[in-house]
Write a protein that holds these residues in place. Structure first.
Motif, PDB file in Angstrom:
ATOM      1  N   GLN A   1       1.791   1.837  -1.406  1.00 29.56           N
ATOM      2  CA  GLN A   1       1.901   0.707  -2.297  1.00 29.56           C
ATOM      3  C   GLN A   1       2.969   1.375  -3.203  1.00 29.56           C
ATOM      4  OE1 GLN A   1      -0.657  -2.542  -3.020  1.00 29.56           O
ATOM      5  NE2 GLN A   1      -2.096  -1.653  -1.678  1.00 29.56           N
ATOM      6  N   SER A   2       3.651   2.642  -2.794  1.00 30.04           N
ATOM      7  CA  SER A   2       4.308   3.160  -3.973  1.00 30.04           C
ATOM      8  C   SER A   2       5.679   2.029  -4.403  1.00 30.04           C
ATOM      9  CB  SER A   2       5.132   4.324  -3.279  1.00 30.04           C
ATOM     10  OG  SER A   2       5.739   4.347  -2.213  1.00 30.04           O
ATOM     11  N   GLN A   3       6.045   1.273  -3.618  1.00 32.15           N
ATOM     12  CA  GLN A   3       7.160   0.298  -3.787  1.00 32.15           C
ATOM     13  C   GLN A   3       6.481  -1.063  -3.774  1.00 32.15           C
ATOM     14  OE1 GLN A   3      10.283   1.112  -1.240  1.00 32.15           O
ATOM     15  NE2 GLN A   3      10.783   3.117  -1.830  1.00 32.15           N
ATOM     16  N   PRO A   4       6.816  -1.901  -4.539  1.00 32.90           N
ATOM     17  CA  PRO A   4       6.261  -3.180  -4.701  1.00 32.90           C
ATOM     18  C   PRO A   4       6.905  -4.247  -3.557  1.00 32.90           C
ATOM     19  CG  PRO A   4       7.736  -3.053  -6.519  1.00 32.90           C
ATOM     20  CD  PRO A   4       7.552  -1.684  -6.139  1.00 32.90           C
TER      21      PRO A   4
ATOM     22  N   ARG B   1       0.185  -7.412  -3.636  1.00 27.32           N
ATOM     23  CA  ARG B   1      -0.740  -5.984  -3.904  1.00 27.32           C
ATOM     24  C   ARG B   1      -1.828  -6.339  -3.333  1.00 27.32           C
ATOM     25  NH1 ARG B   1       1.766  -2.043  -6.617  1.00 27.32           N
ATOM     26  NH2 ARG B   1       3.375  -2.438  -8.107  1.00 27.32           N
ATOM     27  N   VAL B   2      -2.509  -5.122  -2.850  1.00 26.90           N
ATOM     28  CA  VAL B   2      -3.774  -5.154  -2.045  1.00 26.90           C
ATOM     29  C   VAL B   2      -4.553  -4.028  -2.979  1.00 26.90           C
ATOM     30  CG1 VAL B   2      -5.058  -4.554  -0.045  1.00 26.90           C
ATOM     31  CG2 VAL B   2      -2.857  -5.616   0.189  1.00 26.90           C
ATOM     32  N   ARG B   3      -5.941  -4.570  -3.324  1.00 33.91           N
ATOM     33  CA  ARG B   3      -6.902  -3.708  -4.013  1.00 33.91           C
ATOM     34  C   ARG B   3      -7.549  -2.611  -3.319  1.00 33.91           C
ATOM     35  NH1 ARG B   3      -3.490  -3.522  -7.267  1.00 33.91           N
ATOM     36  NH2 ARG B   3      -3.478  -4.813  -9.300  1.00 33.91           N
ATOM     37  N   ARG B   4      -8.144  -3.516  -1.995  1.00 31.91           N
ATOM     38  CA  ARG B   4      -8.970  -2.992  -1.098  1.00 31.91           C
ATOM     39  C   ARG B   4      -8.976  -3.321   0.491  1.00 31.91           C
ATOM     40  NH1 ARG B   4     -13.365  -0.049  -3.334  1.00 31.91           N
ATOM     41  NH2 ARG B   4     -13.696  -0.327  -5.563  1.00 31.91           N
TER      42      ARG B   4
ATOM     43  N   PRO C   1      -1.060   3.240 -15.594  1.00 31.78           N
ATOM     44  CA  PRO C   1      -0.180   2.820 -16.513  1.00 31.78           C
ATOM     45  C   PRO C   1       1.334   2.768 -16.301  1.00 31.78           C
ATOM     46  CG  PRO C   1      -2.217   3.581 -17.666  1.00 31.78           C
ATOM     47  CD  PRO C   1      -2.276   4.166 -16.177  1.00 31.78           C
ATOM     48  N   ASP C   2       1.498   4.148 -15.687  1.00 26.45           N
ATOM     49  CA  ASP C   2       3.040   4.533 -15.577  1.00 26.45           C
ATOM     50  C   ASP C   2       3.672   3.881 -14.137  1.00 26.45           C
ATOM     51  OD1 ASP C   2       1.897   5.848 -13.482  1.00 26.45           O
ATOM     52  OD2 ASP C   2       2.753   7.757 -14.277  1.00 26.45           O
ATOM     53  N   GLY C   3       2.725   2.997 -13.323  1.00 24.17           N
ATOM     54  CA  GLY C   3       3.041   2.523 -12.314  1.00 24.17           C
ATOM     55  C   GLY C   3       2.963   3.231 -11.256  1.00 24.17           C
ATOM     56  N   THR C   4       2.503   4.504 -11.233  1.00 31.62           N
ATOM     57  CA  THR C   4       2.108   5.174 -10.057  1.00 31.62           C
ATOM     58  C   THR C   4       1.104   4.604  -9.245  1.00 31.62           C
ATOM     59  OG1 THR C   4       3.043   7.318 -11.068  1.00 31.62           O
ATOM     60  CG2 THR C   4       1.821   7.669  -9.152  1.00 31.62           C
ATOM     61  N   ALA C   5       1.103   4.420  -8.053  1.00 33.53           N
ATOM     62  CA  ALA C   5       0.124   4.165  -7.132  1.00 33.53           C
ATOM     63  C   ALA C   5      -0.633   5.049  -6.431  1.00 33.53           C
ATOM     64  CB  ALA C   5       0.571   2.888  -6.067  1.00 33.53           C
TER      65      ALA C   5
ATOM     66  N   GLY D   1       1.846   8.580  -2.715  1.00 34.48           N
ATOM     67  CA  GLY D   1       3.416   8.625  -1.518  1.00 34.48           C
ATOM     68  C   GLY D   1       3.758  10.018  -1.359  1.00 34.48           C
ATOM     69  N   ASP D   2       3.697  10.881  -2.387  1.00 31.65           N
ATOM     70  CA  ASP D   2       3.959  12.330  -2.440  1.00 31.65           C
ATOM     71  C   ASP D   2       3.240  13.303  -1.838  1.00 31.65           C
ATOM     72  OD1 ASP D   2       6.530  11.407  -3.754  1.00 31.65           O
ATOM     73  OD2 ASP D   2       5.487  11.474  -5.700  1.00 31.65           O
ATOM     74  N   ALA D   3       2.173  13.367  -2.099  1.00 30.30           N
ATOM     75  CA  ALA D   3       1.130  14.303  -1.568  1.00 30.30           C
ATOM     76  C   ALA D   3      -0.405  13.627  -1.239  1.00 30.30           C
ATOM     77  CB  ALA D   3       0.846  15.276  -2.553  1.00 30.30           C
TER      78      ALA D   3
END
Length: 326
Positions: free
Chosen positions: A136-139, A148-151, A184-188, A221-223
Motif C-alpha cells: 500500500q505504498s501508493q494509494p 485502504r486496508v488495515r488488516r 505521519p509522513d505517509g510511509t506505509a 515497499g523498499d525492504a
C-alpha cells in the motif's frame, strides 16, 4: 410510570424500529442487487479487469459486507480466463473514514483465494506491479475514493506462477494474518505471519518441494525484514533470518541460514540413494543480488546413528554460480 421513563421507552422503541427497518431494507432483493452491482464496479475499476460476484450480504449496522464466489478476469474479460478467485471475501469498513471520502477496510478475510501468475495468465504483470498493492505504498483511488486496508486474513490460499527462466511454481495451503500501518509522513509498512503446507518448484527435469513453511516479516515497499522463517526440504530443516532490500529495483538478500539434515537426505539431494547414518549441520549467510546470491558458511558432519558420540568433522563451504566448494 414517570414522564421521563415513558420518553426513554419511546426512544428505545423508535431506535429498535429503525434498526429493524434498516435490516429489512438491507436484506431486500433490490438493495442486495444494487450492492452487488456497486461491488463489482468498484473492484473492476480498482484492478482494471472484469470482475464477477455471484452474491452479496450487506450488514450496514455492523459495517460489514460479504462477497461470495468472486472471479477476476485474466485480462480484460472473464472469457479470457481467470486470474484470481475466492470462495468468499468478508470485509468490515470504518464509518468515520467515509466522511473523509476514504474506504478503509478495518478487516478483510479471503477464504480459499486462488491466484494464477503464470505468464499466459497475466502478461506483463510482474513483482514490481504487485509490490505497491501489497505494501500500500501508493494509494488506490476508485471513483474519487481512496481505498485502504488495515488488516487482512488468508484462509486455505493457493497460487501458481511462472518465472522468466522457465521455473513453474505452485503454493498450497496458505494461511496468515497481515497488518498495515501508515506513518505521519505517509510511509506505509506491513507486518504479519504466514504459513503454507507446501511450495513445489519445477524446471525441466528438476523438481524441488518445500513443506511446512512458516514466515514472520515486517517492512515497506523498499525492504523487508524476516524475523523468522522455517521450512522442510527433503527431510532437511532450514531456518532463516535477515532481510531483502530494494524490492522494487534490483533485490538483494542478506539472510542467515541454519540447516539441519540427515545424511541420507543430503545424498538424495546430490542425486544418489546411498545408505548412510549421520547428520549434517550448516550455518552461514546468503548474500548478494537475488539471482546471483552467494552462500558462505561452516558445517559439521557427524557419522553414526543419532549423530554419533564422537567429535564432528568440521569444514567451511561456499556456493556460488551453481558450484559448491567445501
Amino acid at each position: 410510570m414517570t414522564a421521563r421513563l415513558r420518553l426513554l421507552l419511546i426512544l428505545a422503541a423508535l431506535l429498535l424500529a429503525l434498526a429493524l427497518g434498516v435490516f429489512a431494507v438491507s436484506q431486500s432483493r433490490p438493495v442486495r442487487q444494487r450492492a452487488l452491482i456497486w461491488a463489482q464496479a468498484v473492484l473492476a475499476e480498482a484492478v482494471g479487469r472484469e470482475v464477477r460476484v455471484e452474491d452479496v450480504t450487506l450488514r450496514p449496522w455492523a459495517g460489514s459486507l460479504v462477497l461470495s464466489r468472486i472471479q477476476v478476469a485474466r485480462e480484460r474479460s472473464l472469457a479470457d480466463g481467470i486470474l484470481f478467485s475466492a470462495e468468499t471475501i468478508r470485509a468490515r469498513w470504518s464509518w468515520t473514514a467515509l466522511l473523509r471520502r476514504q474506504l478503509v477496510l478495518r478487516q478483510i478475510t479471503l477464504v480459499r483465494p486462488r491466484l494464477a501468475l503464470v505468464a499466459a495468465a497475466a502478461p506483463g504483470l510482474t513483482l514490481a506491479d504487485l509490490l505497491p498493492v501489497l505494501f500500500q505504498s501508493q494509494p488506490v483511488r476508485v471513483g474519487g475514493w481512496t481505498l485502504r486496508v488495515r488488516r487482512a486474513s488468508l484462509q486455505d490460499g493457493q497460487a501458481a506462477w511462472a518465472e522468466a527462466d522457465g521455473t513453474q511454481g505452485t503454493l498450497e495451503g496458505l494461511e496468515g494474518n497481515l497488518a498495515w500501518r501508515q506513518a505521519p509522513d505517509g510511509t506505509a509498512s506491513i507486518a504479519g505471519t504466514l504459513s503454507a503446507l507446501r511450495v513445489h518448484l519445477a524446471r525441466g527435469d528438476t523438481t524441488r518441494q518445500l513443506d511446512r513453511i512458516t514466515l514472520e516479516l515486517a517492512g515497506t515497499g523498499d525492504a523487508v525484514t524476516i524475523s523468522a522463517a522455517e521450512f522442510s526440504l527433503a527431510d532437511a530443516r532450514v531456518r532463516a533470518r535477515g532481510g531483502i532490500a530494494d524490492l522494487g529495483g534490483a533485490p538483494r538478500v542478506d539472510l542467515g541460514l541454519d540447516i539441519q539434515a540427515p545424511l541420507r537426505a543430503v545424498f538424495l539431494a546430490l542425486g544418489t540413494d546411498r545408505p548412510a547414518e549421520g547428520t549434517l549441520a550448516v550455518n552461514g549467510r546468503l548474500q548478494g543480488p537475488w539471482a546471483q546470491a552467494v552462500f558462505r558458511g561452516e558445517g559439521a558432519l557427524r557419522f553414526g546413528k543419532d549423530g554419533g558420540s564422537g567429535e564432528p568433522l568440521r569444514f567451511s563451504l561456499a556456493w556460488e554460480g551453481g558450484r559448491l566448494e567445501a
